[in-house]
Design an enzyme around this catalytic site. Structure first.
Site, PDB file in Angstrom:
ATOM      1  N   ASN A 136      61.802  24.383  32.060  1.00  0.00           N
ATOM      2  CA  ASN A 136      60.780  24.966  32.941  1.00  0.00           C
ATOM      3  C   ASN A 136      61.462  25.991  33.843  1.00  0.00           C
ATOM      4  O   ASN A 136      62.618  26.372  33.605  1.00  0.00           O
ATOM      5  CB  ASN A 136      60.016  23.870  33.695  1.00  0.00           C
ATOM      6  CG  ASN A 136      60.873  23.182  34.751  1.00  0.00           C
ATOM      7  OD1 ASN A 136      61.980  23.627  35.070  1.00  0.00           O
ATOM      8  ND2 ASN A 136      60.378  22.095  35.313  1.00  0.00           N
ATOM      9  N   ARG A 182      45.015  15.350  35.702  1.00  0.00           N
ATOM     10  CA  ARG A 182      44.965  13.889  35.870  1.00  0.00           C
ATOM     11  C   ARG A 182      46.144  13.390  36.703  1.00  0.00           C
ATOM     12  O   ARG A 182      47.224  13.962  36.668  1.00  0.00           O
ATOM     13  CB  ARG A 182      45.053  13.202  34.505  1.00  0.00           C
ATOM     14  CG  ARG A 182      43.912  13.538  33.607  1.00  0.00           C
ATOM     15  CD  ARG A 182      44.202  12.981  32.239  1.00  0.00           C
ATOM     16  NE  ARG A 182      43.097  13.224  31.356  1.00  0.00           N
ATOM     17  CZ  ARG A 182      43.107  12.999  30.057  1.00  0.00           C
ATOM     18  NH1 ARG A 182      44.204  12.502  29.495  1.00  0.00           N
ATOM     19  NH2 ARG A 182      42.054  13.242  29.325  1.00  0.00           N
ATOM     20  N   ASP A 202      57.388   4.878  38.149  1.00  0.00           N
ATOM     21  CA  ASP A 202      57.107   5.936  39.125  1.00  0.00           C
ATOM     22  C   ASP A 202      56.377   5.340  40.326  1.00  0.00           C
ATOM     23  O   ASP A 202      55.349   4.657  40.163  1.00  0.00           O
ATOM     24  CB  ASP A 202      56.229   7.035  38.501  1.00  0.00           C
ATOM     25  CG  ASP A 202      56.989   7.911  37.508  1.00  0.00           C
ATOM     26  OD1 ASP A 202      58.219   7.731  37.357  1.00  0.00           O
ATOM     27  OD2 ASP A 202      56.340   8.771  36.885  1.00  0.00           O
ATOM     28  N   ALA A 256      54.676  15.415  35.009  1.00  0.00           N
ATOM     29  CA  ALA A 256      54.722  15.193  33.551  1.00  0.00           C
ATOM     30  C   ALA A 256      53.981  16.243  32.736  1.00  0.00           C
ATOM     31  O   ALA A 256      53.850  16.097  31.520  1.00  0.00           O
ATOM     32  CB  ALA A 256      54.247  13.794  33.172  1.00  0.00           C
ATOM     33  N   ALA A 257      53.540  17.323  33.378  1.00  0.00           N
ATOM     34  CA  ALA A 257      52.914  18.417  32.606  1.00  0.00           C
ATOM     35  C   ALA A 257      53.910  18.953  31.584  1.00  0.00           C
ATOM     36  O   ALA A 257      53.562  19.232  30.433  1.00  0.00           O
ATOM     37  CB  ALA A 257      52.476  19.531  33.535  1.00  0.00           C
ATOM     38  N   GLY A 258      55.168  19.052  32.022  1.00  0.00           N
ATOM     39  CA  GLY A 258      56.205  19.557  31.117  1.00  0.00           C
ATOM     40  C   GLY A 258      56.436  18.595  29.954  1.00  0.00           C
ATOM     41  O   GLY A 258      56.628  19.024  28.813  1.00  0.00           O
ATOM     42  N   ASP A 259      56.431  17.303  30.223  1.00  0.00           N
ATOM     43  CA  ASP A 259      56.619  16.304  29.157  1.00  0.00           C
ATOM     44  C   ASP A 259      55.480  16.391  28.144  1.00  0.00           C
ATOM     45  O   ASP A 259      55.700  16.302  26.930  1.00  0.00           O
ATOM     46  CB  ASP A 259      56.659  14.887  29.752  1.00  0.00           C
ATOM     47  CG  ASP A 259      57.808  14.730  30.731  1.00  0.00           C
ATOM     48  OD1 ASP A 259      58.832  15.416  30.545  1.00  0.00           O
ATOM     49  OD2 ASP A 259      57.678  13.936  31.675  1.00  0.00           O
ATOM     50  N   GLY A 266      49.219  10.866  37.578  1.00  0.00           N
ATOM     51  CA  GLY A 266      50.163  10.007  36.866  1.00  0.00           C
ATOM     52  C   GLY A 266      51.007  10.767  35.873  1.00  0.00           C
ATOM     53  O   GLY A 266      50.866  11.984  35.715  1.00  0.00           O
ATOM     54  N   LEU A 277      56.204  27.859  32.121  1.00  0.00           N
ATOM     55  CA  LEU A 277      56.064  28.683  33.332  1.00  0.00           C
ATOM     56  C   LEU A 277      54.925  28.194  34.222  1.00  0.00           C
ATOM     57  O   LEU A 277      54.272  29.008  34.894  1.00  0.00           O
ATOM     58  CB  LEU A 277      55.868  30.149  32.917  1.00  0.00           C
ATOM     59  CG  LEU A 277      57.014  30.765  32.081  1.00  0.00           C
ATOM     60  CD1 LEU A 277      56.634  32.141  31.546  1.00  0.00           C
ATOM     61  CD2 LEU A 277      58.301  30.862  32.898  1.00  0.00           C
ATOM     62  N   ASP A 296      47.514  16.728  39.654  1.00  0.00           N
ATOM     63  CA  ASP A 296      48.899  16.243  39.743  1.00  0.00           C
ATOM     64  C   ASP A 296      49.686  16.877  38.595  1.00  0.00           C
ATOM     65  O   ASP A 296      49.394  16.608  37.426  1.00  0.00           O
ATOM     66  CB  ASP A 296      48.874  14.703  39.615  1.00  0.00           C
ATOM     67  CG  ASP A 296      50.266  14.087  39.583  1.00  0.00           C
ATOM     68  OD1 ASP A 296      51.244  14.810  39.824  1.00  0.00           O
ATOM     69  OD2 ASP A 296      50.363  12.869  39.317  1.00  0.00           O
TER      70      ASP A 296
END
Ligand code: ATP
Ligand code: RIB
Length: 301
Positions: A184, A286, A16, A250-253, A288, A222, A247
């Site tokens: 999502n 966080r 990334d 990657a919240a979904g991951d 990243g 959501l 940030d």
């Protein structure tokens, strides 16, 4: 804590490139950025790190190139305790995601699939033998790879979780019978034509996703609203945990990894989604992608 569960993740591994700015440029506009840097990412790799940090014995299945980014990303997965024996290194170039991150923590991502689009579907499915306890897949690889791995896992009774990111209208009908299907908001729109803006739209979208995938549960992520769980008859909303957003990448991951492992452990979809919300709120606080995943000590305290 969950060391006795074995998990496999079939998916993407990206370097990334994070570009930070107060606001993203309009077409033809030039804005100043505040900083940039590289981070370990890719939806598959992020979910593998998420599972490993929570104590699952985790195997990554994917492809990189034997270039500098590929070596860095493999070393990072190994350092996180992920088994990389299912990652081949003969890709043409390692995947890369250019992430434009604005002052509110919102992102826009351009993905260069490269090696991730070169995974062989049969080879990937072979890596799922002997069957793990849990399989996670996403849509950042080719559809035939996802189809062949989900079908192999479902056939062998593996608890199977499909994370529908990034937004693509994959043929859910070709991979029926997963335990959990989890898009999502924008992925829901791509798969159903419905943006899940209110209760009615969420319900309608869940019904369509359920009918197309025959998944046991549909879980919509959501964002700041938390998530919604559909079991085929009842819709339940679980609110997000409040936090300061740095940030959202990657919240979904992170949500998917924590939810899937909790579901495997307890069989309780509501407890699992609440754990996903908790984990997601930590990830958004966080910077990243893989690096923002919480550890077991942080999440289960
Ligand atoms: P990404 O594509 O950036 O990885 P996503 O769009 O797939 O993320 P989201 O729906 O934005 O995923 O977020 C996943 C989960 O993270 C949410 O369901 C929620 O639990 C948590 N979350 C996201 N945004 C917030 C927020 N602002 N505050 C608290 N929790 C959040
Ligand atoms: O879900 C977040 C990920 O999406 C990033 O790590 C980036 O690699 C993109 O693929």
């Amino acid at each position: 804590m969950y060391r006795h569960f074995s998990a496999a993740v079939v998916g993407s591994i990206n370097m990334d490139l994070i570009l930070r700015m107060d606001r993203v440029p309009e077409t033809g506009e030039n804005v100043l950025g505040s900083s940039y840097g590289y981070a370990n990412g890719g939806k598959g790799a992020n979910q593998a790190v998420g599972l490993a940090r929570l104590g699952a014995k985790t195997k990554m299945i994917g492809k990189v190139c034997a270039d500098e980014n590929g070596r860095t990303l493999l070393a990072h997965l190994l350092a996180e305790g992920v088994d990389v024996s299912g990652v081949s290194t003969d890709g043409s170039q390692t995947g890369l995601a250019a992430i434009l991150l604005d002052g509110a923590g919102k992102n826009r991502i351009v993905v260069f699939e490269c090696a991730n689009a070169e995974i062989d579907p049969e080879a990937a499915a072979r890596c799922l033998l002997p069957p793990p306890d849990l399989l996670l897949v996403q849509f950042e690889t080719r559809e035939d790879v996802v189809v062949s791995c989900v079908n192999e896992a479902v056939k062998n009774g593996v608890t199977t979780v499909i994370d529908c990111g990034p937004a693509k209208n994959f043929a859910l009908e070709k991979m029926p019978g997963a335990d959990i299907l989890s898009p999502n908001e924008s992925e829901t729109l791509a798969l159903t034509g419905i943006y899940p803006s209110d209760d009615g739209a969420v319900r309608k979208a869940c019904e369509i996703l359920s009918a197309r995938s025959k998944a046991r549960y549909v879980v919509l992520k959501l964002g700041a609203r938390g998530c919604a769980v559909w079991d085929g008859r009842r819709l339940q909303f679980l609110p997000a945990y409040e936090t300061k957003v740095v940030d959202t990448t990657a919240a979904g991951d992170c949500f998917t990894a924590a939810m899937a492992l909790e579901y495997k452990r307890t069989g309780d979809i509501i407890a699992a989604c609440d754990m996903g919300n908790r984990a997601g709120s930590i990830a958004v606080s966080r910077l990243g992608a893989a690096d923002s995943m919480p550890t077991a000590e942080e999440l289960y305290k």
